[in-house]
Every structure is written in C-alpha cells, then in structure tokens.
Design an enzyme around this catalytic site. Structure first.
Site, PDB file in Angstrom:
ATOM      1  N   HIS A 180     -17.740 102.072  -3.633  1.00 10.15           N
ATOM      2  CA  HIS A 180     -18.699 102.034  -4.734  1.00 10.15           C
ATOM      3  C   HIS A 180     -19.757 103.133  -4.659  1.00 10.15           C
ATOM      4  O   HIS A 180     -20.614 103.216  -5.519  1.00 10.15           O
ATOM      5  CB  HIS A 180     -19.406 100.669  -4.755  1.00 10.15           C
ATOM      6  CG  HIS A 180     -18.565  99.574  -5.332  1.00 10.15           C
ATOM      7  ND1 HIS A 180     -17.282  99.340  -4.918  1.00 10.15           N
ATOM      8  CD2 HIS A 180     -18.826  98.663  -6.307  1.00 10.15           C
ATOM      9  CE1 HIS A 180     -16.780  98.320  -5.605  1.00 10.15           C
ATOM     10  NE2 HIS A 180     -17.693  97.892  -6.457  1.00 10.15           N
ATOM     11  N   HIS A 237      10.371 118.772 -29.240  1.00  8.25           N
ATOM     12  CA  HIS A 237       8.970 118.426 -28.981  1.00  8.25           C
ATOM     13  C   HIS A 237       8.061 119.651 -28.863  1.00  8.25           C
ATOM     14  O   HIS A 237       7.126 119.780 -29.636  1.00  8.25           O
ATOM     15  CB  HIS A 237       8.851 117.559 -27.715  1.00  8.25           C
ATOM     16  CG  HIS A 237       7.459 117.490 -27.168  1.00  8.25           C
ATOM     17  ND1 HIS A 237       6.536 116.584 -27.615  1.00  8.25           N
ATOM     18  CD2 HIS A 237       6.822 118.258 -26.253  1.00  8.25           C
ATOM     19  CE1 HIS A 237       5.391 116.789 -26.982  1.00  8.25           C
ATOM     20  NE2 HIS A 237       5.536 117.791 -26.148  1.00  8.25           N
ATOM     21  N   HIS A 279       4.355 122.654 -31.272  1.00  8.19           N
ATOM     22  CA  HIS A 279       5.189 121.447 -31.322  1.00  8.19           C
ATOM     23  C   HIS A 279       5.684 121.202 -32.744  1.00  8.19           C
ATOM     24  O   HIS A 279       4.979 120.582 -33.538  1.00  8.19           O
ATOM     25  CB  HIS A 279       4.385 120.251 -30.825  1.00  8.19           C
ATOM     26  CG  HIS A 279       3.811 120.447 -29.449  1.00  8.19           C
ATOM     27  ND1 HIS A 279       2.717 121.241 -29.206  1.00  8.19           N
ATOM     28  CD2 HIS A 279       4.202 119.959 -28.247  1.00  8.19           C
ATOM     29  CE1 HIS A 279       2.457 121.231 -27.903  1.00  8.19           C
ATOM     30  NE2 HIS A 279       3.342 120.457 -27.298  1.00  8.19           N
ATOM     31  N   GLU A 299     -13.702 100.917 -18.629  1.00 12.62           N
ATOM     32  CA  GLU A 299     -14.573 102.095 -18.644  1.00 12.62           C
ATOM     33  C   GLU A 299     -13.998 103.243 -19.468  1.00 12.62           C
ATOM     34  O   GLU A 299     -14.719 103.937 -20.183  1.00 12.62           O
ATOM     35  CB  GLU A 299     -14.844 102.580 -17.208  1.00 12.62           C
ATOM     36  CG  GLU A 299     -15.662 101.616 -16.352  1.00 12.62           C
ATOM     37  CD  GLU A 299     -14.806 100.534 -15.705  1.00 12.62           C
ATOM     38  OE1 GLU A 299     -13.566 100.536 -15.897  1.00 12.62           O
ATOM     39  OE2 GLU A 299     -15.364  99.661 -15.017  1.00 12.62           O
TER      40      GLU A 299
HETATM   41  C1  LIG Z   1      -3.050 112.475 -20.887  1.00 12.16           C
HETATM   42  C2  LIG Z   1      -1.966 113.430 -21.198  1.00 12.16           C
HETATM   43  N1  LIG Z   1      -0.956 113.563 -20.315  1.00 12.16           N
HETATM   44  C3  LIG Z   1       0.032 114.451 -20.540  1.00 12.16           C
HETATM   45  C4  LIG Z   1       0.017 115.225 -21.661  1.00 12.16           C
HETATM   46  C5  LIG Z   1       1.095 116.280 -21.879  1.00 12.16           C
HETATM   47  N2  LIG Z   1       1.986 115.839 -22.962  1.00 12.16           N
HETATM   48  C6  LIG Z   1       1.832 116.288 -24.218  1.00 12.16           C
HETATM   49  S1  LIG Z   1       2.831 115.491 -25.280  1.00 12.16           S
HETATM   50  C7  LIG Z   1       3.488 114.542 -24.062  1.00 12.16           C
HETATM   51  C8  LIG Z   1       4.469 113.467 -24.317  1.00 12.16           C
HETATM   52  C9  LIG Z   1       5.281 113.676 -25.526  1.00 12.16           C
HETATM   53  O1  LIG Z   1       5.839 112.476 -25.930  1.00 12.16           O
HETATM   54  P1  LIG Z   1       5.247 111.666 -27.137  1.00 12.16           P
HETATM   55  O2  LIG Z   1       3.872 111.269 -26.853  1.00 12.16           O
HETATM   56  O3  LIG Z   1       6.224 110.606 -27.430  1.00 12.16           O
HETATM   57  O4  LIG Z   1       5.189 112.717 -28.289  1.00 12.16           O
HETATM   58  P2  LIG Z   1       6.393 113.264 -29.156  1.00 12.16           P
HETATM   59  O5  LIG Z   1       7.129 114.255 -28.330  1.00 12.16           O
HETATM   60  O6  LIG Z   1       7.221 112.111 -29.522  1.00 12.16           O
HETATM   61  O7  LIG Z   1       5.703 113.882 -30.289  1.00 12.16           O
HETATM   62  C10 LIG Z   1       2.927 114.866 -22.845  1.00 12.16           C
HETATM   63  C11 LIG Z   1       3.318 114.233 -21.557  1.00 12.16           C
HETATM   64  C12 LIG Z   1      -1.050 115.042 -22.560  1.00 12.16           C
HETATM   65  N3  LIG Z   1      -1.158 115.745 -23.682  1.00 12.16           N
HETATM   66  N4  LIG Z   1      -2.001 114.125 -22.319  1.00 12.16           N
END
Ligand SMILES: Cc1ncc(C[n+]2csc(CCOP(=O)(O)OP(=O)(O)O)c2C)c(N)n1
Ligand SMILES: [Mg+2]
Length: 664
Positions: free
Chosen positions: A473, A263, A31, A411
């Site tokens: 539960h 990204h 990334h 939780e």
């Molecule tokens: C709980 C979770 N769900 C999905 C992902 C997969 N994932 C990685 S980054 C991302 C989203 C990217 O958007 P953002 O958080 O705004 O990061 P940016 O691209 O701006 O760095 C996702 C859905 C993850 N890492 N964790």
C-alpha cells in the site's frame, strides 16, 4: 425520422467504406477492415438518431458518438466529413500525417466532432459511461425548466474493448446506475490481431452484460432492418443501458473479409481494385463522394440545427426567468470558480496540525460550496480519502441530483468515468483513492493529460508513512511516475495552507488534470513569514523559511518532508550554516515559471539537498553536482509510521547527520 431510398443508402455506405479504405491506403498505414464493417451501423446511428450540429460541435445538448475502438478512426473521420464538420477531404487525405486533424487514433482536442480520445481499448466505453452520467446529472438539475439535457451517448466497442477489464468495471457501474441514455454496439466480428477471438475469448458477452443490468440485443450488423429496429428499441428502452451485439464481418466486401489481415494494414492496390469492382465503385477518383450522398448528409444536418435552435430557445427562457436556477445554470455550464478562490480556501484552512487528507476534506467542502460544478467520489474509500461532499446525496439508479458518486472498487473505470465527465459539459469531476492505486488507473490519468481534461485525482495515503498496511500500500515511485506524465500536475502539499492552494490549483487548472497527494498521518502546520503572499504557493515551489543573509545551503522538500527540512534548518543554522528551505508542492508548476523566479528560489552556486520519501533518481538533476538527495529507493515496510521514520533515517536528527556528513 428520415427514411431513405435503399439504393441511396447503399451508395452512402459504400462512400463511408471507400473513404476509409482510401484514407488508410494513402497513409499506407491504419485499419481499413473495421470501418468497412461498421459503415452500416454508423450510417444508421448518424442518419436516424444522432442529434448533432456540425456548425457547433460542442453544443451541450447534442448526442455523443464515441468510437471506443479508436483504431477504426477512419470511420469516424469519414462520418464527420460527410456530416459537415470542419474536416475536409484534404484532411482525410492527411490521415496519420504530421500536423493533420486526422491522427491515427481520435484525439478530442485535435478534431471537431471527436468527443473523446480513444485508442487504448476499453477507455472509450468507460468515458461514455461518465459522459452519460454527467448528462443525467445535468438533466436532474435543470430539466424541470425545459428539455435542456436530453442527450444520448451512442458508441461502438470492439472485441478488444470487451476483453479489457475496464469495460467490465464501467459496464457494471453503468448497469448499476441504470444509465439508459447509453447505447453501445458491440462489433462482434470475432477477429482480433492474432486471429480469431476463440484463441482467447469464449464467454457469452451478452449474458455478462445482462448480468450487469444492461438491455442486450443480438443482430446482424449488416442488416439495416435489424440495425434500425434494435436502435429504436434501445432508444425507447428505459432504466437500463443498451448493448446491441452486432455480428459483423471485418473487411466486408474485400478479399480480406473475416480475416485478421483486414484489421491493421492497408488493403493494397489489388484488393482495393477487387473491392471497388465488386461494389461497382469507380476506382478513380479516390476519396469519391457522390453528390447525392453529400445532399443526404446535408439534409440530415438540418435536423440537428433545428434541435439546436429549439434548445437555444429553452435556454433563453431559463435565462429570461433568471433567479437562482439561472445562476446555477450559468455557474455550472461555465464551470465557474470564484476569482478569489485561493483566499477563500486559505481563510478556512485549519490551523490545527492534522493530516493533509483531513485538511483536504475541510477545504473541499468549502470549495464545493463555492463551485457547484465540483462533483465526484471515491473508489470505496470515503472514510479514508475524506472527499464525500456533505449535504448532498450520491447519485443512484434513477436519481442523479446528487454530487457524490460511489464508484465502487473500480479505480480504472473511475479514472475513465471522471475523464468522461471532464470531456463532457458542466462538471469539474474528481475521483479519489489511495495513491498506490493510481497504478490501477494510470492509463486514464495519462489520457486525461493527453486530452487536456480538467480531471482531478485525489490521492491520499501518499507515502510509506501510511504505516501498518505495509509495502503493498506504500507508494515510493509514484510521485515521480506521476510527475513524469506530461501535462499532469502532481501536487503534494505540506500543510493546511498548501492543501488550500492545491485545491485551488486543481479547480483553476482548466486545461489539464491535477493529482493531489495527501497524507494519512498528521503533519505540522508550518508558519509563514510576515506578509507571506498565498499566491506564491501556486508557483509550485517557493521559499517557506529563508536564511538570514545569503544562503549557504538550500533544502528542498515536499509534503511530509517539509517539516523535517524546517527542523533540520534550525539545527544546521545553529551549526553555522545559513539554510533556506524551499517547499515544492508542485514541481510541474515550478518548472513552468520563468527563469528569474526559478533562480530566485533556487540560486545557482548554492549547494542543494532534496528530501522526499520516495525514489530519488530524477532529483539528482535538480541538486546537481555535489548535491544530496535524501529519499527511499526501495519498497516500504509494514510498521507504525514513527518506527518507519526512524528506521529509514527520516527523523530530523538523522537527516541533519546525513547532511552534515555530506557537507563534510
Ligand atoms: C489497451 C490496448 N491494448 C492493445 C491495443 C492494441 N490493439 C489495437 S486493436 C487490438 C485488437 C483488435 O481486435 P478488436 O478489438 O476486435 O478490433 P477489430 O480488429 O475487430 O477491429 C489491439 C490488441 C490497444 N489499442 N489497446
Ligand atoms: Mg474484433
């Protein structure tokens, strides 16, 4: 505070950006856009505020840096490399490769300077809340002796972090507790994977955090004056955690700026060329670090070394002074547990029949007296889980002397908060709730295991026998779903003595998490044979009632089913069998025993029956060909526990009948 020439700052930021870009490019995966955009903020945090000593990454009074958006890991690795941690350019060149110190997402046990494992969005910021709280709790215990615990937790969270529910739970709790040593940037780049955030996200995050009780500021994340001023205000601010909402541009300086394309894929040769040209950065060598940038960070590391020395001085004074406070300091910082803890806890294990949650409550009080590091709380279920540490208050806004934490009904954040404490210094933390709600915190439990943390999860109401609350539960698959998490020890004791062993297990297992499963309902204390060695229980499974002579049948059971197994033995022995009963409070631990011990408990060639009131599938591998598993492969039902026992065929009579039918 140091001031730097603006040209040099520009160069340093380009270095951070291009190290990240080159790392991703070489790996051909990763990334790049987010590290590029966050270089300005990271530079300001690391060079103006963060107190760190790369020669001792885990020095207890360091500040922490938590990258909650773990996908931007190349940013963290670039910062750690430049700051002088044991992370070489070659390590950066090995980004995401087998056996490297630079895995795809930061893993705390892999890389010096990584404070917590991040990647599943939202976990990092919730860990940071736990870390900030544990620093406050250490400060409350020791800072009257000197400036021993003054650490702050700096971090960065992304859109994804902010969308995930766990960050809301944790943010709400942090605001409630007034954790003013917590300072997070929100990387407001308005881009996620699928495109612009307005596809799915339109609330005012700032107002939300203000409502949680945070001090919220809005800045441009590329304007160094604004970053610096906002950080100064955040550091000065008291009584509230800080959120600095920084408008940034993902992939800044590259042709992919402001696009979701920046990204999660390498920029590619053409775009790197364009980016480097625009920055006036040499195309070759890649992973280029100008000498003056190295010098800047080398100089900066000296600040941390000095702070570290001053802190050592304060510790030396405390130690010289000696007495109770010095002893407490030693015990807490070493997470000391008495060598004879098992015997101490077995000695006070109640002899009256009771629910294992009740035994757990009694035993935990003794453990808390012996282990000052032990702290924790429940997710609003203290009367049920019985884990409140008596004689100590709960922490609250501005007062962190207590050993108890009211997590509220949160939780998931509780799990991550506990992990934050475990990954930090001094405490052995626990969080408690009903076993069914382990589902609500499973990602945190899994990360505790992955990160080798001594997090303790106390789960009560461990089976369908919780009764009238019904199937919503009642855990049925949970014993196994937890056992199946690598590195997590799942312990389901059958009586008071095993509950003492279970707490010993959790308190002495320093390199991994332990989950306890305790009953709501009363269980019988099971007599042990003359000369029984309590340490045997820690082997995970052991003979609790043996056959006279070579066994013809082995019945293995856990928790509430052990007394059923013992009753069945009686009936089956009377019928000509020679039954051995094996109690298996911790199958995970038993699997780690040597082959000779395992064979001595479960001899080959003897038929096996397992009794456990949950899903059966994995047990078939244990009973083998011709074995029988008595379990429950469906949801439970709302009814009194005795009725459930009868209807599901778990009375001793029903179990005996099933075993007899099976044996033919
Ligand atoms: C709980 C979770 N769900 C999905 C992902 C997969 N994932 C990685 S980054 C991302 C989203 C990217 O958007 P953002 O958080 O705004 O990061 P940016 O691209 O701006 O760095 C996702 C859905 C993850 N890492 N964790
Ligand atoms: Mg984003």
């Amino acid at each position: 505070m140091r001031a730097y020439d603006s040209k040099l700052v520009e160069k340093a930021i380009s270095t951070i950006r291009m190290l990240s870009v080159d790392g991703v490019e070489k790996a051909n995966s990763g990334h790049p856009g987010t590290p590029m955009a966050l270089a300005d903020i990271a530079f300001e945090i690391w060079t103006k505020h963060l107190r760190y000593d790369p020669t001792d990454p885990r020095w207890p009074n360091r500040d922490r840096f938590v990258l909650s958006c773990g996908h931007a890991s190349m940013l963290l690795y670039s910062m750690l490399h430049l700051s002088g941690y044991d992370l070489s350019l070659d390590d950066l060149k090995q980004f995401r490769q087998w056996g490297s110190k630079t895995p795809g997402h930061p893993e705390v046990h892999m890389t010096p300077g990584v404070e917590t494992t991040t990647g599943p969005l939202g976990q990092g910021i919730a860990n940071a809340v736990g870390i900030a709280a544990s620093i406050k709790m250490l400060a409350a215990r020791f800072n009257d002796q000197g400036p021993l615990f003054t650490g702050r937790v700096f971090g960065i969270a992304s859109d994804g972090d902010m969308m995930e529910g766990i960050s809301g739970e944790a943010g709400s709790l942090a605001g409630h507790l007034g954790l003013d040593n917590l300072i997070f940037f929100y990387d407001d780049n308005r881009i996620t994977i699928d495109g612009k955030t307005d596809l799915a996200f339109s609330e005012d995050v700032g107002k939300r955090y203000e409502a949680y009780g945070w001090f919220v500021q809005h800045i441009s994340g590329h304007d160094h004056g604004q970053i610096e001023a906002s950080l100064d205000r955040a550091v000065e601010n008291t009584g509230r955690p800080s959120l600095i909402i920084a408008r940034t541009h993902i992939g800044i300086g590259s042709p992919k700026v402001d696009s979701s394309k920046a990204h999660g894929e390498p920029l590619g040769a053409k775009d790197i060329q364009a980016t480097k040209a625009a920055l006036g950065w040499p195309e070759e060598p890649t992973f280029y670090v100008p000498d003056e940038v190295r010098a800047l960070f080398a100089e900066r590391a000296e600040d941390g070394k000095q702070a570290h020395e001053a802190w050592k001085q304060a510790v030396a004074e405390l130690e010289k002074k000696g007495g109770e406070i010095a002893e407490l300091y030693r015990k807490i910082m070493r997470r000391e547990v008495p060598a004879d803890l098992l015997e101490e806890l077995c000695k006070i294990a109640p002899t009256k029949d009771a629910a294992t949650r009740a035994h757990g409550g009694v035993i935990e009080q003794r453990a808390a007296a012996l282990v000052p590091s032990l702290v924790g709380g429940s997710a609003d279920l203290n009367p049920s889980t019985k884990t409140y540490i008596e004689g100590s208050p709960a922490i609250s806004r501005g007062n962190y002397t207590g050993r108890n934490i009211h997590f509220g009904i949160r939780e998931h954040a509780m799990g991550a908060f506990v992990n934050g404490m475990a990954v930090s210094d001094g405490f052995i933390p626990f969080g408690s709730t009903f076993l069914i709600f382990s589902d609500y915190m499973r990602p945190a439990i899994r990360l505790a295991a992955l990160s080798h943390l001594q997090s303790i999860f106390v789960f009560t109401h461990d089976s369908v026998y919780l009764g009238e609350d019904g199937p919503t539960h009642q855990p049925v698959e949970h014993f196994w779903t937890l056992r199946l998490i690598p590195g997590l020890d799942f312990v389901r004791p059958c009586d008071a003595l095993e509950t003492a062993a279970a707490w010993t297990h959790a308190l002495t297992r320093t390199k991994g998490p332990t989950a306890l499963a305790l009953t709501r309902q009363k269980l019988a204390n099971i007599p042990r044979a003359e000369g029984f060695d309590n340490a045997t229980m820690l082997r995970g499974a052991y003979v609790i009632a043996d056959a006279e002579g070579a066994p013809t049948l082995v019945i293995l059971a856990t928790g509430s089913e052990v007394e059923i197994a013992v009753a069945a033995k009686k009936a089956l022995d009377a019928d000509g069998q020679r039954v051995r009963v094996v109690s298996a409070p911790c199958w995970d631990a038993f699997e780690r025993q040597d082959a000779a011990y395992r064979a001595s408990v479960l001899p080959t060639g003897v038929r096996r029956v397992v009794i456990e009131i949950g899903v059966t599938a994995p047990w078939y591998g244990v009973v083998g060909e011709g074995g029988l598993v008595i379990g429950h492969d469906d949801f439970g039902v709302s009814a009194p526990d005795k009725v459930i026992q009868k209807e599901l065929g778990f009375t001793p009579e029903a179990v005996v009948a099933r075993i007899k039918a099976h044996l033919g």
